[in-house]
Design a protein around this motif. Structure first.
Motif, PDB file in Angstrom:
ATOM      1  N   ASP A  92      44.142  45.407  43.527  1.00  0.00           N
ATOM      2  CA  ASP A  92      42.806  44.980  43.929  1.00  0.00           C
ATOM      3  C   ASP A  92      42.129  46.057  44.778  1.00  0.00           C
ATOM      4  O   ASP A  92      42.661  46.490  45.804  1.00  0.00           O
ATOM      5  N   LEU A 135      38.416  32.211  35.499  1.00  0.00           N
ATOM      6  CA  LEU A 135      39.686  32.090  36.214  1.00  0.00           C
ATOM      7  C   LEU A 135      40.845  32.587  35.344  1.00  0.00           C
ATOM      8  O   LEU A 135      40.696  32.762  34.127  1.00  0.00           O
ATOM      9  N   THR A 159      35.539  40.181  43.225  1.00  0.00           N
ATOM     10  CA  THR A 159      36.937  39.971  42.824  1.00  0.00           C
ATOM     11  C   THR A 159      36.987  39.167  41.532  1.00  0.00           C
ATOM     12  O   THR A 159      36.813  37.950  41.542  1.00  0.00           O
ATOM     13  N   ALA A 160      37.219  39.852  40.426  1.00  0.00           N
ATOM     14  CA  ALA A 160      37.235  39.209  39.109  1.00  0.00           C
ATOM     15  C   ALA A 160      38.661  39.232  38.557  1.00  0.00           C
ATOM     16  O   ALA A 160      39.018  40.086  37.739  1.00  0.00           O
ATOM     17  N   ILE A 161      39.466  38.289  39.015  1.00  0.00           N
ATOM     18  CA  ILE A 161      40.886  38.277  38.655  1.00  0.00           C
ATOM     19  C   ILE A 161      41.075  37.997  37.173  1.00  0.00           C
ATOM     20  O   ILE A 161      41.926  38.603  36.505  1.00  0.00           O
ATOM     21  N   ARG A 211      33.930  42.597  37.152  1.00  0.00           N
ATOM     22  CA  ARG A 211      34.158  42.300  35.734  1.00  0.00           C
ATOM     23  C   ARG A 211      34.534  43.529  34.917  1.00  0.00           C
ATOM     24  O   ARG A 211      35.421  43.469  34.074  1.00  0.00           O
ATOM     25  N   ASN A 266      39.443  34.532  43.394  1.00  0.00           N
ATOM     26  CA  ASN A 266      38.452  34.926  42.397  1.00  0.00           C
ATOM     27  C   ASN A 266      37.053  34.500  42.842  1.00  0.00           C
ATOM     28  O   ASN A 266      36.825  33.371  43.243  1.00  0.00           O
ATOM     29  N   ASN A 267      36.090  35.447  42.795  1.00  0.00           N
ATOM     30  CA  ASN A 267      34.715  35.089  43.124  1.00  0.00           C
ATOM     31  C   ASN A 267      33.701  35.611  42.115  1.00  0.00           C
ATOM     32  O   ASN A 267      32.499  35.626  42.374  1.00  0.00           O
TER      33      ASN A 267
END
Length: 236
Positions: A31, A153, A116-118, A79, A148-149
């Protein structure tokens, strides 16, 4: 053109006789979203390099079981923000591990201010595994300090990307977001023996990554799926 030729050469290396000998294809996803400041980034990058360089990890890679380990490392945030730190590399000698360690230690961050695009990171990782070497086991190791924001998901990634036969483990860096461990435990682990490790801040990243790598490389299953904080380290 030079990069394309390099990728073709790399593909040829693992597409030959090495394929039948690969015991683990491991993707490490780090990350680098906006919550990771410069000091945190250095602790994370240098911590990973130091973990890979530990004698116990080298022994696990080179002499832990028959066959070699293939490693791919990338950084992720939003993303479409994924940056390769180490393309597929066969870790079949100390020299190969030395090169991997140097590549990680010398990497320069290019993304700093993205969310944060897990789910997207997991989808990207699944694609790299699908294009990578054929190995007995396939593992994705995703680390982060926040929930995740942006985007979908992990569950959506698991449904729509090629995750057949893939195990996903998490490494949570605790500190800024109290809910991050719960998020990872509920959404990230996938596959038999999957687990979530945790670091007590980025200062603890090297220790947490070492525990995680040791367990992943050796194919260890400790209890049920979930929080790995009870796993013993260092190994006896």
């Amino acid at each position: 053109m030079i990069r394309a030729l390099g990728l073709l050469t790399g593909a040829a290396l693992w597409a030959g006789s090495a394929l039948a000998e690969c015991r683990l294809a491991l993707v490490l996803a780090l990350d680098v979203s906006a919550s990771v400041d410069g000091a945190d980034y250095r602790l994370q990058r240098d911590g990973l390099a130091a973990a890979l360089d530990q004698d116990v990890i080298r022994t696990a890679i080179l002499r832990g079981a028959p066959g070699h380990v293939a490693l791919y490392i990338f950084e992720w945030s939003g993303r479409y923000q994924q940056d390769v730190m180490l393309d597929w590399t066969v870790l079949d000698s100390d020299a190969a591990i030395d090169r991997a360690v140097a590549a990680v230690a010398g990497h320069k961050r290019i993304y700093k201010e993205f969310p944060t695009a897990i789910g997207y990171a997991l989808g990207y990782a699944a694609g790299r595994l699908a294009d990578g070497p054929r190995c007995d086991r396939k593992v994705i190791d995703i680390s982060g300090d926040g929930a995740n924001n942006e985007g979908f998901l992990p569950e959506s990634a698991y449904e729509h990307f090629p995750f057949a036969g893939v195990t996903v483990n998490g490494l949570v860096v605790q500190g800024r977001e109290p809910e991050v461990l719960d998020f990872y435990l509920r959404h990230v682990p996938r596959g038999p023996g999957s687990f979530v490790e945790y670091a007590d801040g980025f200062e603890d990243f090297e220790n947490a990554m070492s525990r995680k790598l040791f367990r992943e490389i050796n194919g260890m299953v400790v209890g049920d799926m979930g929080d790995a904080r009870g796993s013993a380290w260092p190994p006896g």
